[in-house]
Motif scaffolding. Structure first.
Motif, PDB file in Angstrom:
ATOM      1  N   GLU A 173       0.830  -1.221   0.000  1.00 48.00           N
ATOM      2  CA  GLU A 173       0.000   0.000   0.000  1.00 48.00           C
ATOM      3  C   GLU A 173       0.861   1.266   0.000  1.00 48.00           C
ATOM      4  N   LEU A 174       1.861   1.285   0.874  1.00 46.73           N
ATOM      5  CA  LEU A 174       2.679   2.509   0.972  1.00 46.73           C
ATOM      6  C   LEU A 174       3.473   2.729  -0.316  1.00 46.73           C
ATOM      7  N   SER A 175       3.970   1.648  -0.898  1.00 50.07           N
ATOM      8  CA  SER A 175       4.745   1.822  -2.138  1.00 50.07           C
ATOM      9  C   SER A 175       3.815   2.220  -3.295  1.00 50.07           C
ATOM     10  N   ARG A 176       2.581   1.709  -3.306  1.00 51.60           N
ATOM     11  CA  ARG A 176       1.646   2.118  -4.362  1.00 51.60           C
ATOM     12  C   ARG A 176       1.300   3.606  -4.219  1.00 51.60           C
ATOM     13  N   LEU A 177       1.069   4.030  -2.966  1.00 51.96           N
ATOM     14  CA  LEU A 177       0.762   5.460  -2.755  1.00 51.96           C
ATOM     15  C   LEU A 177       1.956   6.324  -3.163  1.00 51.96           C
ATOM     16  N   THR A 178       3.159   5.831  -2.871  1.00 49.66           N
ATOM     17  CA  THR A 178       4.365   6.569  -3.277  1.00 49.66           C
ATOM     18  C   THR A 178       4.388   6.715  -4.801  1.00 49.66           C
ATOM     19  N   THR A 179       4.084   5.631  -5.500  1.00 53.09           N
ATOM     20  CA  THR A 179       4.067   5.666  -6.970  1.00 53.09           C
ATOM     21  C   THR A 179       3.030   6.670  -7.473  1.00 53.09           C
ATOM     22  N   LEU A 180       1.839   6.628  -6.875  1.00 50.17           N
ATOM     23  CA  LEU A 180       0.756   7.513  -7.342  1.00 50.17           C
ATOM     24  C   LEU A 180       1.109   8.976  -7.089  1.00 50.17           C
ATOM     25  N   ILE A 181       1.660   9.267  -5.926  1.00 51.37           N
ATOM     26  CA  ILE A 181       2.027  10.660  -5.619  1.00 51.37           C
ATOM     27  C   ILE A 181       3.149  11.107  -6.563  1.00 51.37           C
ATOM     28  N   ALA A 182       4.141  10.216  -6.762  1.00 49.62           N
ATOM     29  CA  ALA A 182       5.273  10.590  -7.624  1.00 49.62           C
ATOM     30  C   ALA A 182       4.790  10.942  -9.019  1.00 49.62           C
ATOM     31  N   SER A 183       3.869  10.151  -9.564  1.00 44.80           N
ATOM     32  CA  SER A 183       3.448  10.436 -10.942  1.00 44.80           C
ATOM     33  C   SER A 183       2.471  11.607 -10.984  1.00 44.80           C
ATOM     34  N   GLN A 184       1.581  11.696  -9.996  1.00 51.67           N
ATOM     35  CA  GLN A 184       0.552  12.738 -10.030  1.00 51.67           C
ATOM     36  C   GLN A 184       1.131  14.117  -9.712  1.00 51.67           C
ATOM     37  N   ALA A 185       2.100  14.153  -8.788  1.00 53.33           N
ATOM     38  CA  ALA A 185       2.607  15.454  -8.330  1.00 53.33           C
ATOM     39  C   ALA A 185       3.939  15.826  -8.975  1.00 53.33           C
ATOM     40  N   GLY A 186       4.494  14.950  -9.802  1.00 51.06           N
ATOM     41  CA  GLY A 186       5.777  15.262 -10.427  1.00 51.06           C
ATOM     42  C   GLY A 186       6.905  15.304  -9.406  1.00 51.06           C
ATOM     43  N   VAL A 187       7.089  14.184  -8.705  1.00 52.44           N
ATOM     44  CA  VAL A 187       8.119  14.128  -7.661  1.00 52.44           C
ATOM     45  C   VAL A 187       9.465  13.780  -8.288  1.00 52.44           C
ATOM     46  N   GLY A 188      10.507  14.549  -7.903  1.00 46.40           N
ATOM     47  CA  GLY A 188      11.842  14.300  -8.444  1.00 46.40           C
ATOM     48  C   GLY A 188      12.794  13.742  -7.407  1.00 46.40           C
ATOM     49  N   LYS A 189      12.343  13.744  -6.146  1.00 49.15           N
ATOM     50  CA  LYS A 189      13.244  13.315  -5.079  1.00 49.15           C
ATOM     51  C   LYS A 189      12.409  12.718  -3.952  1.00 49.15           C
ATOM     52  N   ILE A 190      12.852  11.596  -3.412  1.00 55.43           N
ATOM     53  CA  ILE A 190      12.119  10.932  -2.318  1.00 55.43           C
ATOM     54  C   ILE A 190      13.063  10.728  -1.145  1.00 55.43           C
ATOM     55  N   ARG A 191      12.557  10.995   0.053  1.00 54.15           N
ATOM     56  CA  ARG A 191      13.338  10.719   1.266  1.00 54.15           C
ATOM     57  C   ARG A 191      12.559   9.762   2.151  1.00 54.15           C
ATOM     58  N   LEU A 192      13.218   8.708   2.617  1.00 61.35           N
ATOM     59  CA  LEU A 192      12.610   7.746   3.539  1.00 61.35           C
ATOM     60  C   LEU A 192      12.930   8.192   4.950  1.00 61.35           C
ATOM     61  N   THR A 193      11.900   8.269   5.779  1.00 61.57           N
ATOM     62  CA  THR A 193      12.132   8.774   7.125  1.00 61.57           C
ATOM     63  C   THR A 193      11.151   8.103   8.073  1.00 61.57           C
ATOM     64  N   GLY A 194      10.896   8.735   9.221  1.00 64.12           N
ATOM     65  CA  GLY A 194       9.988   8.133  10.198  1.00 64.12           C
ATOM     66  C   GLY A 194       9.626   9.153  11.260  1.00 64.12           C
ATOM     67  N   GLY A 195       9.328   8.688  12.405  1.00 58.45           N
ATOM     68  CA  GLY A 195       9.819   7.545  13.172  1.00 58.45           C
ATOM     69  C   GLY A 195      11.249   7.209  12.782  1.00 58.45           C
ATOM     70  N   GLU A 196      11.609   5.991  13.023  1.00 57.33           N
ATOM     71  CA  GLU A 196      12.963   5.563  12.656  1.00 57.33           C
ATOM     72  C   GLU A 196      12.864   4.551  11.523  1.00 57.33           C
ATOM     73  N   PRO A 197      13.290   4.932  10.310  1.00 57.79           N
ATOM     74  CA  PRO A 197      13.089   4.053   9.151  1.00 57.79           C
ATOM     75  C   PRO A 197      13.797   2.707   9.262  1.00 57.79           C
ATOM     76  N   THR A 198      14.894   2.647  10.047  1.00 61.10           N
ATOM     77  CA  THR A 198      15.611   1.363  10.154  1.00 61.10           C
ATOM     78  C   THR A 198      14.819   0.342  10.979  1.00 61.10           C
ATOM     79  N   LEU A 199      13.715   0.763  11.615  1.00 61.07           N
ATOM     80  CA  LEU A 199      12.853  -0.189  12.325  1.00 61.07           C
ATOM     81  C   LEU A 199      11.856  -0.857  11.378  1.00 61.07           C
ATOM     82  N   CYS A 200      11.795  -0.381  10.139  1.00 66.74           N
ATOM     83  CA  CYS A 200      10.836  -0.922   9.175  1.00 66.74           C
ATOM     84  C   CYS A 200      11.464  -2.134   8.473  1.00 66.74           C
ATOM     85  N   ASP A 201      10.786  -3.279   8.561  1.00 67.56           N
ATOM     86  CA  ASP A 201      11.332  -4.507   7.954  1.00 67.56           C
ATOM     87  C   ASP A 201      11.485  -4.383   6.443  1.00 67.56           C
TER      88      ASP A 201
END
Ligand code: SAM
Length: 306
Positions: free
Chosen positions: A34-62
């Motif tokens: 779900e999160l990766s699909r939403l990322t794809t939709l936002i990237a294409s719809q909003a013209g995203v050129g850069k993505i940052r992974l964050t959190g919370g603490e992203p290294t806790l995400c499997d």
């Protein structure tokens, strides 16, 4: 546009300006699909050129490495902001997945100061992660420090010069746990520079900026490519007029401003298989992106994705 995706609201630290000791985290979050699909939709719809992974603490995400790989399939620049405690063993896989920008948060250089701010141990692991990231060629490697009254400004600048990293001081914002003491603990970038100069370190301003949010200074005697000092002047010189940031939370909510407390739920329409609705919501949110009326946020940065 620049999209910051919060992979989880959970954190293994309890920094005094961010989370309370008894922090409560969301009971559910969007799945990787779900999160990766939403990322794809936002990237294409909003013209995203850069993505940052964050959190919370992203290294806790499997699914961190898969998220990095997926993000890199969408855009050329994929970064991550992490506290660095659990980072070192993940670095080779992240590099291979295409992560090409890394910011490691570090507010103190002594074990006691680190524990006082983060309410946990971990300084040695953070420093080991910084050095391992250097060896693996994560350049420019940035170290973020939240600026408060007792921050060891000069020591952090010397550390940046010695280790060859790009230090970014972040002005303390009235967000989350910092709200009651932000006014008392706040130090403006100009005051930080005066404190650094008073300790005998000469800084010279660079004309170029790596991001619109950060003015950069070189440390005299060191080439700008090797190390630098920057100041994220959210409070003393807000950059709302040029802000191109969008945030996607781990609950699948889209925020167009850090000070937006509500966000827009994209997960419910996604789960109803209504991608047209999701695209429409994204388009309307981006078109309606405005500077905030008030510079205060009730929830923590960890909840929205710092
Ligand atoms: N856990 C990761 C980390 O520590 O870098 C990523 C999330 S953290 C919320 C992202 C950034 O937000 C960190 O650099 C943190 O220091 C900063 N931050 C959190 N609360 C803040 C506040 N009240 N004012 C300024 N910066 C803050």
């Amino acid at each position: 546009m620049y999209l910051r995706v919060s992979l989880t609201d959970r954190c293994n630290l309890r920094c005094v300006y961010c989370l309370p000791e008894e922090a409560r985290f969301a009971s559910s979050r969007a799945s990787f699909a779900e999160l990766s699909r939403l990322t794809t939709l936002i990237a294409s719809q909003a013209g995203v050129g850069k993505i940052r992974l964050t959190g919370g603490e992203p290294t806790l995400c499997d699914d961190l490495v898969e998220h990095a790989r997926h993000a890199r399939s969408l855009v050329g620049t994929v970064g991550m902001t992490t506290n660095g405690v659990l980072l070192q063993p993940l670095l080779p896989a992240l590099k291979q997945a295409g992560l090409n920008r890394l910011n490691i948060s570090l507010d103190a250089l002594d074990a006691e100061g680190f524990r006082r701010i983060s309410r946990r141990d971990g300084l040695a692991k953070v420093i080991a992660s910084i050095r391992a990231a250097q060896r693996l060629g994560f350049t420019p490697l940035k170290v973020n420090a939240v600026a408060m009254q007792d921050t060891a400004y000069a020591e952090l600048v010397r550390f940046a010069a010695w280790e060859g990293v790009h230090l970014r001081f972040i002005e303390l914002m009235a967000i989350g746990e910092a709200r009651p003491f932000q006014a008392a603990e706040y130090v403006a970038a100009e005051t930080m520079r005066a404190r650094i100069a008073a300790s005998g370190i000469a800084l010279s301003e660079c004309l170029e900026r790596d991001e619109p949010t950060s003015r950069i200074w070189t440390i005299d005697g060191h080439p700008p490519a090797a190390c630098s000092v920057g100041f994220i002047t959210t409070m003393s010189q807000p950059f709302c007029a040029t802000c191109n940031r969008l945030r996607l939370s781990s609950q699948g909510r889209l925020f167009t401003c850090l000070m937006d407390n509500a966000g827009i739920d994209l997960l419910t329409p996604l789960r109803s298989a209504d991608e047209q609705e999701v695209r429409g919501l994204i388009a309307r949110a981006v078109a309606g992106k405005r500077p905030p009326a008030r510079f205060v946020r009730d929830e923590s940065m960890a909840a929205i994705g710092g």
